[in-house]
Design an enzyme around this catalytic site. Sequence first.
Site, short mmCIF file in Angstrom:
data_model
loop_
_atom_site.label_atom_id
_atom_site.label_comp_id
_atom_site.label_asym_id
_atom_site.label_seq_id
_atom_site.Cartn_x
_atom_site.Cartn_y
_atom_site.Cartn_z
N GLU A 85 0.98 -1.10 0.09
CA GLU A 85 0.18 0.18 -0.03
C GLU A 85 0.94 1.19 0.02
OE1 GLU A 85 -1.74 1.36 3.97
OE2 GLU A 85 -1.95 -0.95 4.06
N CYS A 117 -2.89 -4.58 4.53
CA CYS A 117 -1.72 -5.26 4.94
C CYS A 117 -1.73 -6.96 4.53
CB CYS A 117 -1.93 -5.20 6.60
SG CYS A 117 -1.44 -3.63 7.28
N THR A 158 4.53 2.36 15.20
CA THR A 158 4.73 0.96 14.84
C THR A 158 4.94 1.01 13.05
OG1 THR A 158 2.19 1.10 14.50
CG2 THR A 158 3.05 0.15 16.55
N HIS A 239 -1.38 -11.64 11.71
CA HIS A 239 -0.90 -10.32 11.44
C HIS A 239 -0.55 -9.41 12.58
CE1 HIS A 239 -0.76 -6.20 9.72
NE2 HIS A 239 -1.67 -5.90 10.25
N LYS A 248 -3.42 -11.87 21.62
CA LYS A 248 -4.85 -12.02 22.10
C LYS A 248 -5.54 -12.80 21.27
CE LYS A 248 -8.95 -9.01 23.17
NZ LYS A 248 -9.42 -7.80 23.41
#
Length: 350
Positions: A85, A117, A158, A239, A248
């Site tokens: 992207e 992504c 990030t 991811h 999580k």
Amino acid sequence: MIPSERVGIVGYGAYVPRYRIKAEEIAAVWGDDVDSIKSGLMIEEKSVPSETEDSATIAVEAAKNAVARAEIDPKDIGAIYVGSESPPYAVKPTATIVAAAIGATPDLTAADYEFACKAGTAAIQTCAGLVASGMIKYGLAIGADTAQGAPGDPLEYTAAAGGAAFVIGRKKLVAEMEGTYSYTTDTPDFWRREGQPYPRHGGRFTGAPAYFKHIIRAARGLMEELDLSPEDFDYAVFHQPNGKFPRKVARSLGFEPEQVEPTIVVDRVGNTYSGSSLLGFTAALDRAEPGDRILVVSYGSGAGSDAFSFVVTERIEEVREKAPLLEEYLEDRVYVTYGEYAKMKKKLKF
């Protein structure tokens, strides 16, 4: 989707720029509580592309490593697809740059993919379909990005740079694809309009209805289709937009930490967007043993997830050392200041 013919990965490669910026450096500029940032995002530092690097150069480096491990003639590659992207050109394909750089031109098809992504995993699916059908001998699928975050935005901690490439074929496999499953909806969790320099967040759409819903649905759909359960996998890759989300979602699906932790690299490299889940996959391949089963689940905003199951073959031990391991790129790092980072990322406009 279960392949009708044997298909999988013949060679793989990763690339991460050597420059890094620590979370402390960014927090000091914006007056943020770095301890809260690091505990909330579970990230220590991120990669930064130099002024001469972009998603095309990253794709080329990863592709060279993949071809080296595949031990094939680049002229036998019938398709190259680059997922990103952050392409360097608005009108000019990155895939043709890669094709020329590795010596694959001119008798092949090539195109760029965009699905936030997960564009790189979409490229893997396309290559696998073409190879399994017999239309091409080898395909090259790449996910590479130089992600951007607005100055002062939490995303700045990030958004990183890196990528991975995979040669897809039917013979001399290092990992056989057992199946793939996709889950896709129209979810406005994250976007950037034409002409805007930085992306925007969809607030309430970014967590449960986006990342978690899509990854869980894709992973469960694949496992049901293949009659597998979490305990059947040696590694699970998800991811990695930060360090908290993949851990999580792994717990939600029933995976144990020892299946997931070896594949998490976001704390050391950041979120490489199209390269994120694929770098985690290379981390698993770098240490996997013959017979190991690997689950890979990508996520792309907008939104969708692609899930894959791969079984590692004995050939992995023959080719692993023919290109740099991901760990070598993670260890080869030079730290920069925020000023140097802003210059490299062209955040300063004159």
